[in-house]
Design an enzyme around this catalytic site. Sequence first.
Site, short mmCIF file in Angstrom:
data_model
loop_
_atom_site.label_atom_id
_atom_site.label_comp_id
_atom_site.label_asym_id
_atom_site.label_seq_id
_atom_site.Cartn_x
_atom_site.Cartn_y
_atom_site.Cartn_z
N LYS A 140 1.48 4.09 7.40
CA LYS A 140 0.63 4.97 6.55
C LYS A 140 1.25 6.47 6.73
O LYS A 140 1.61 6.78 7.56
CB LYS A 140 -0.91 5.06 6.99
CG LYS A 140 -1.44 3.57 6.41
CD LYS A 140 -1.43 3.37 5.13
CE LYS A 140 -2.37 2.01 4.90
NZ LYS A 140 -1.66 0.94 5.06
N SER A 200 0.66 -1.22 0.09
CA SER A 200 0.01 -0.09 0.14
C SER A 200 0.73 1.43 0.11
O SER A 200 0.32 2.31 -0.18
CB SER A 200 -0.83 -0.03 0.99
OG SER A 200 -0.13 0.19 2.50
#
Length: 227
Positions: free
Chosen positions: A186, A148
């Site tokens: 993230k 991701s």
Amino acid sequence: MLTRKQLELLDFIQKRMARDGVPPSFDEMKDALDLRSKSGIHRLITALEERGFIRRLAHRARAIEVVKLPEAIEKPGFSPRVIAGDRTDPPRDALPITASAVDLPVMGRIAAGVPIEAISEVSHHVAVPGSMLSGRGSHYALEVKGDSMIDAGINDGDIVVIREQGSAENGDIVVALVEGHEATLKRFRRRGDMIALEAANPAYETRVLPERHVKVQGRLVGLIRSY
């Protein structure tokens, strides 16, 4: 001109490749040279690569190729001139340069994808350049699982170096603990009393959570690419 330890390591790599067809692991090199940590092997490997004796190859396990050998190895019985020890006196007007490596604990895996269970146990250690560490705080490393964050240059299997801290600025890539049990890597964004955890891959959606559900556990300060 090689130091004695550099010559010993090159000889060990060459003999192991001739015997097994693959170079030895860093642990095997460390044991063969009777060194206390793999950081010393990392420095010797870097020196041999800079001098053109070996080449590290991308996308291959134990990716070391012997490019050339000094006469000491090519011609048994020949005694080359080597430096006693692993240092020489620098030129009189040279600027001092300090190189160091630090062993960091690898605290298991961190999800760069769907969050995984919080990480708390050391799986192994990894040597990283001292210059990679940011500030005086504690640091640790994590192995990345998932894709991701691929558009931020962080691939599955990479090792990320994290500085422990409990806060972050907008745009920082952080280790975030979600709802007390899920850890994820993230990009951090604050939106009023909400926190957005952004992926760097359009295949993944941004997660927006109440601030109380997100705890920053550290900020990304370095990356070690896995080939």
